[in-house]
Design an enzyme around this catalytic site. Structure first.
Site, short mmCIF file in Angstrom:
data_model
loop_
_atom_site.label_atom_id
_atom_site.label_comp_id
_atom_site.label_asym_id
_atom_site.label_seq_id
_atom_site.Cartn_x
_atom_site.Cartn_y
_atom_site.Cartn_z
N LYS A 112 -37.17 -10.04 -7.62
CA LYS A 112 -38.53 -10.23 -8.14
C LYS A 112 -38.74 -11.65 -8.60
O LYS A 112 -39.79 -12.24 -8.34
CB LYS A 112 -38.82 -9.24 -9.28
CG LYS A 112 -39.00 -7.82 -8.79
CD LYS A 112 -39.46 -6.88 -9.90
CE LYS A 112 -39.49 -5.45 -9.39
NZ LYS A 112 -39.61 -4.47 -10.47
N LYS A 195 -37.24 0.29 1.35
CA LYS A 195 -37.55 1.49 0.57
C LYS A 195 -39.05 1.59 0.35
O LYS A 195 -39.75 0.58 0.29
CB LYS A 195 -36.81 1.47 -0.77
CG LYS A 195 -37.38 0.53 -1.79
CD LYS A 195 -36.84 0.78 -3.20
CE LYS A 195 -37.51 -0.24 -4.13
NZ LYS A 195 -37.03 -0.29 -5.48
N LYS A 198 -44.05 0.55 -4.51
CA LYS A 198 -45.42 0.20 -4.87
C LYS A 198 -45.77 -1.20 -4.40
O LYS A 198 -46.93 -1.50 -4.15
CB LYS A 198 -45.60 0.30 -6.39
CG LYS A 198 -45.72 1.73 -6.88
CD LYS A 198 -45.45 1.86 -8.37
CE LYS A 198 -44.44 2.94 -8.63
NZ LYS A 198 -44.07 3.15 -10.02
P1 TYM Z 1 -39.71 3.21 -10.99
O1 TYM Z 1 -40.90 3.43 -11.87
O2 TYM Z 1 -39.74 2.05 -10.07
O3 TYM Z 1 -39.43 4.49 -10.12
C1 TYM Z 1 -39.37 5.78 -10.70
C2 TYM Z 1 -38.27 6.60 -10.05
O4 TYM Z 1 -38.50 6.74 -8.65
C3 TYM Z 1 -37.33 6.36 -7.94
N1 TYM Z 1 -37.73 5.77 -6.65
C4 TYM Z 1 -37.27 6.17 -5.45
N2 TYM Z 1 -36.40 7.12 -5.07
C5 TYM Z 1 -36.17 7.28 -3.76
N3 TYM Z 1 -36.76 6.53 -2.81
C6 TYM Z 1 -37.64 5.57 -3.11
N4 TYM Z 1 -38.22 4.85 -2.16
C7 TYM Z 1 -37.92 5.33 -4.50
N5 TYM Z 1 -38.73 4.47 -5.16
C8 TYM Z 1 -38.60 4.75 -6.46
C9 TYM Z 1 -36.64 5.34 -8.83
O5 TYM Z 1 -35.28 5.20 -8.52
C10 TYM Z 1 -36.88 5.95 -10.19
O6 TYM Z 1 -35.94 6.97 -10.46
N6 TYM Z 1 -36.44 1.15 -14.14
C11 TYM Z 1 -37.03 2.40 -13.72
C12 TYM Z 1 -37.76 3.13 -14.82
C13 TYM Z 1 -36.97 3.39 -16.06
C14 TYM Z 1 -35.97 4.40 -16.21
C15 TYM Z 1 -35.55 4.31 -17.57
C16 TYM Z 1 -35.38 5.33 -15.37
C17 TYM Z 1 -37.12 2.77 -17.25
N7 TYM Z 1 -36.26 3.33 -18.18
C18 TYM Z 1 -34.56 5.16 -18.10
C19 TYM Z 1 -34.41 6.18 -15.88
C20 TYM Z 1 -33.98 6.08 -17.21
C21 TYM Z 1 -38.03 2.10 -12.62
O7 TYM Z 1 -38.54 1.01 -12.49
O8 TYM Z 1 -38.37 3.16 -11.88
#
Ligand code: TYM
Length: 332
Positions: A112, A195, A198
């Site tokens: 990023k 992947k 967004k």
């Molecule tokens: P975020 O908001 O980008 O995504 C939320 C969840 O969706 C999963 N994910 C995917 N899984 C499979 N294939 C994909 N293409 C795909 N895109 C997204 C992500 O792995 C995630 O589980 N940093 C985290 C948010 C977070 C978090 C936490 C997660 C903040 N604190 C504590 C767990 C525990 C994030 O940006 O996810």
């Protein structure tokens, strides 16, 4: 029952199929076997500098989709991260245990920040994974259900927990990632080597939970495949078709082998047509229920307040222990 915590960023009004299959669908199932806490990580979303009114709206939409997909607020604590002050407070303590180089090695940060350039990259983006570690460690979560893209952040979380424990005595549970192989990474329909995300280059590559079924069908119809004709699972040679099969299997509950047998002698068009039905059948009720919930934001806010109360109780206890262990004087 082992405890687990997970969260998603409210960076869009709708979750996409990657979020749904990689995370939310697992979360729903895990409620049966775990004591679960699920949050909307609004503080994390500040790293993308969202419009304030949109952030507020998207935070509620994200929570509404959790409930609509089957997160039961009676069983699981459903809350907004910023409603529990201890997340930011513990993040500070953990940031004082995190190496500058260690944080700099996070690949999501590297990707990023490389795109943004150093003048527009914020300190918040840099310390993002430390806040994520705080989210998890505050609740002594044993497991964290996420997609593959979060594995490195989980590794950092484990390192920080172990470092704190060895410096100050046993305090944190060292969490394990929970990443089922089949749905660990859902790919972009237009670029099946990337992947689903967004920030994807084309909106046609992402299936949104809140999309109109017609839009969903159109996106699936135009998914990139290959010049062959056989419906076979082969992620290297047939990345696009394999992704469609993975999505079908995850939603229909049928194995890849069954699907291959079923589509033997039929073409990609048939697969896409059936998949569009499978996806819209699965997401239709979620979309409808989320829309209903959003019609009464007061009720949704109350539910989130109750979840925050439950989360706060656990979080404050952990934070007090941490403050004491590192040598902060308790207030009389
Ligand atoms: P975020 O908001 O980008 O995504 C939320 C969840 O969706 C999963 N994910 C995917 N899984 C499979 N294939 C994909 N293409 C795909 N895109 C997204 C992500 O792995 C995630 O589980 N940093 C985290 C948010 C977070 C978090 C936490 C997660 C903040 N604190 C504590 C767990 C525990 C994030 O940006 O996810």
């Amino acid at each position: 029952r082992p405890r687990l915590l997970s969260g998603m960023q409210p960076t869009s009004g709708s979750l996409h199929l990657g979020n749904y299959l990689g995370a939310l669908k697992q979360w729903v199932a895990l409620q049966d076997t775990h004591e679960a806490l699920y949050c909307v990580v609004d503080l994390h979303a500040l790293t993308v500098a969202p419009d304030p009114a949109e952030l507020r709206e998207r935070t509620r939409w994200t929570a509404a989709q959790y409930v609509a997909a089957g997160i039961d607020p009676e069983r699981s604590a459903l809350f907004v991260q910023s409603h529990v002050p201890a997340h930011a407070q513990l993040a500070w303590v953990l940031s004082c245990l995190t190496g500058f180089g260690e944080a700099g090695r996070m690949t999501q940060f590297k990707d990023k920040s490389a795109k943004q350039g150093s003048d527009s990259t914020t300190v918040g983006l840099f310390t993002y994974p430390v806040l994520m570690a705080a989210d998890i460690l505050l609740y002594q979560a044993a497991e964290v259900p996420v997609g593959e893209d979060q594995r490195q952040h989980l590794e950092l979380t484990r390192n920080l927990a172990q470092r704190f424990n060895s410096r100050f005595g046993d305090t944190f549970v060292v969490p394990e990632p929970f990443i089922p192989k089949e749905t660990a990474k859902i790919y972009d329909l237009q670029d099946p080597t990337a992947k689903m995300s967004k920030s994807s280059s084309s909106p046609n590559g992402i299936v949104d939970v809140m999309d109109d079924p017609k839009v969903t069908a159109k996106k699936i119809r135009s998914a990139v495949t290959d010049t062959g004709r056989e419906v076979l699972y082969d992620p290297v040679e047939k990345a696009g078709v394999s992704n469609l099969l993975s999505i079908h299997s995850a939603l229909s509950g049928r194995t890849i082998a069954e699907l291959e047998a079923d589509f033997a002698g039929r073409g990609y068009g048939d697969l896409k047509k059936e998949l569009a039905e499978v996806v819209t059948d699965a997401l239709g009720p979620v979309r409808a229920r989320a829309t209903e919930l959003m019609a009464d934001p007061g009720a949704l806010d109350e539910l989130l307040a109750a979840g925050a109360d439950r989360a706060n109780e656990i979080a404050e206890r952990t934070l007090a222990t941490v403050y004491d262990k590192v040598g902060l004087v308790g207030r009389a």
